[in-house]
Design a protein around this motif. Structure first.
Motif, mmCIF file in Angstrom:
data_model
loop_
_atom_site.group_PDB
_atom_site.id
_atom_site.type_symbol
_atom_site.label_atom_id
_atom_site.label_comp_id
_atom_site.label_asym_id
_atom_site.label_seq_id
_atom_site.Cartn_x
_atom_site.Cartn_y
_atom_site.Cartn_z
ATOM 1 N N SER A 11 -131.140 -71.069 21.316
ATOM 2 C CA SER A 11 -130.778 -71.726 20.317
ATOM 3 C C SER A 11 -131.913 -72.785 19.849
ATOM 4 C CB SER A 11 -129.451 -72.352 21.043
ATOM 5 O OG SER A 11 -128.878 -73.139 19.820
ATOM 6 N N ALA A 41 -133.304 -71.748 25.779
ATOM 7 C CA ALA A 41 -132.289 -70.788 26.398
ATOM 8 C C ALA A 41 -130.917 -71.393 26.301
ATOM 9 C CB ALA A 41 -132.548 -70.331 27.623
ATOM 10 N N ILE A 42 -129.853 -70.595 25.894
ATOM 11 C CA ILE A 42 -128.659 -70.958 26.225
ATOM 12 C C ILE A 42 -128.182 -70.550 27.409
ATOM 13 C CG2 ILE A 42 -126.370 -70.232 25.291
ATOM 14 C CD1 ILE A 42 -127.454 -69.366 22.775
ATOM 15 N N GLU A 43 -127.588 -71.638 28.186
ATOM 16 C CA GLU A 43 -127.183 -71.088 29.671
ATOM 17 C C GLU A 43 -125.887 -70.976 29.801
ATOM 18 O OE1 GLU A 43 -127.848 -75.464 31.318
ATOM 19 O OE2 GLU A 43 -130.210 -75.302 31.475
ATOM 20 N N GLU A 46 -122.299 -72.153 27.941
ATOM 21 C CA GLU A 46 -122.762 -73.063 26.815
ATOM 22 C C GLU A 46 -122.790 -72.161 25.537
ATOM 23 O OE1 GLU A 46 -126.329 -76.181 27.447
ATOM 24 O OE2 GLU A 46 -127.005 -74.155 27.094
ATOM 25 N N SER A 47 -122.110 -72.991 24.606
ATOM 26 C CA SER A 47 -122.234 -72.478 23.248
ATOM 27 C C SER A 47 -123.642 -72.680 22.666
ATOM 28 C CB SER A 47 -121.343 -73.154 22.326
ATOM 29 O OG SER A 47 -121.512 -74.389 21.871
ATOM 30 N N ALA A 48 -123.985 -71.844 21.524
ATOM 31 C CA ALA A 48 -125.320 -71.686 20.764
ATOM 32 C C ALA A 48 -125.381 -73.419 20.350
ATOM 33 C CB ALA A 48 -125.240 -71.098 19.839
ATOM 34 N N GLN A 50 -124.122 -76.319 21.609
ATOM 35 C CA GLN A 50 -124.336 -77.285 22.765
ATOM 36 C C GLN A 50 -125.623 -76.936 23.278
ATOM 37 O OE1 GLN A 50 -121.039 -75.395 25.180
ATOM 38 N NE2 GLN A 50 -119.680 -77.105 24.833
ATOM 39 N N ALA A 51 -126.135 -75.921 23.411
ATOM 40 C CA ALA A 51 -127.611 -75.643 23.673
ATOM 41 C C ALA A 51 -128.543 -76.215 22.794
ATOM 42 C CB ALA A 51 -127.779 -74.142 23.923
ATOM 43 N N ARG A 54 -128.735 -80.171 23.715
ATOM 44 C CA ARG A 54 -129.059 -80.222 25.058
ATOM 45 C C ARG A 54 -130.543 -80.040 25.040
ATOM 46 N NH1 ARG A 54 -131.130 -76.663 28.261
ATOM 47 N NH2 ARG A 54 -129.652 -75.065 27.439
ATOM 48 N N GLU A 55 -131.138 -78.985 24.530
ATOM 49 C CA GLU A 55 -132.651 -78.625 24.253
ATOM 50 C C GLU A 55 -133.170 -79.927 23.352
ATOM 51 O OE1 GLU A 55 -134.551 -76.685 25.742
ATOM 52 O OE2 GLU A 55 -133.111 -75.517 26.950
#
Length: 137
Positions: A11, A41-43, A46-48, A50-51, A54-55
């Motif tokens: 993402s 990376a999408i964990e 987790e939505s795209a 949200q990733a 976070r990233e």
């Protein structure tokens, strides 16, 4: 089974602030440096969107909120599933927060994009940036 089904999707956050877009220069294992959007990376669970949020915080220390998903594709160079999310900066200043992953950050103008990404951007991302950064040449 292809790589795109065995590896998690990636993402990317497309962040515009003060008529510029945030780019990061990644340290890659071969030692080459490459400019791109904050991404990872999408964990699991987790939505795209949200990733992307976070990233961005992990890599740059910048707090953002997801605005909208711009699109998804299999990246032509990596073969990985990519999601691109437009994000709004909420708090903080972008910096190299993850020194193992990043070498530099830069806020670039619309006319500078080809210098940083000579192979061009995913069309929905380019269209979004054309609209957000129009007239900032």
């Amino acid at each position: 089974m292809t790589e795109t089904t065995t590896q998690p999707g990636i993402s990317a956050a497309i962040i515009v602030r003060d008529d510029r877009v945030l780019m990061v220069r990644r340290r890659v294992s071969e030692g080459e440096l490459m400019w791109q959007f904050p991404a990872g990376a999408i964990e699991a669970g987790e939505s795209a969107e949200q990733a992307a949020v976070r990233e961005t915080l992990e890599e740059t220390g910048l707090t953002v909120s997801a605005v909208k998903l711009l699109g998804e594709r299999v990246h032509p160079k990596t073969g990985r599933l990519m999601a691109y999310t437009a994000c709004a900066a909420i708090d903080g200043e972008a910096r190299v927060a993850d020194e193992e992953e990043l070498d530099a950050v830069a806020w670039i103008r619309h006319d500078e994009i080809p210098e940083y990404v000579p192979y061009g951007l995913f069309e929905p991302v380019q269209e979004y940036l054309d609209g957000e950064l129009a007239g900032t040449v």
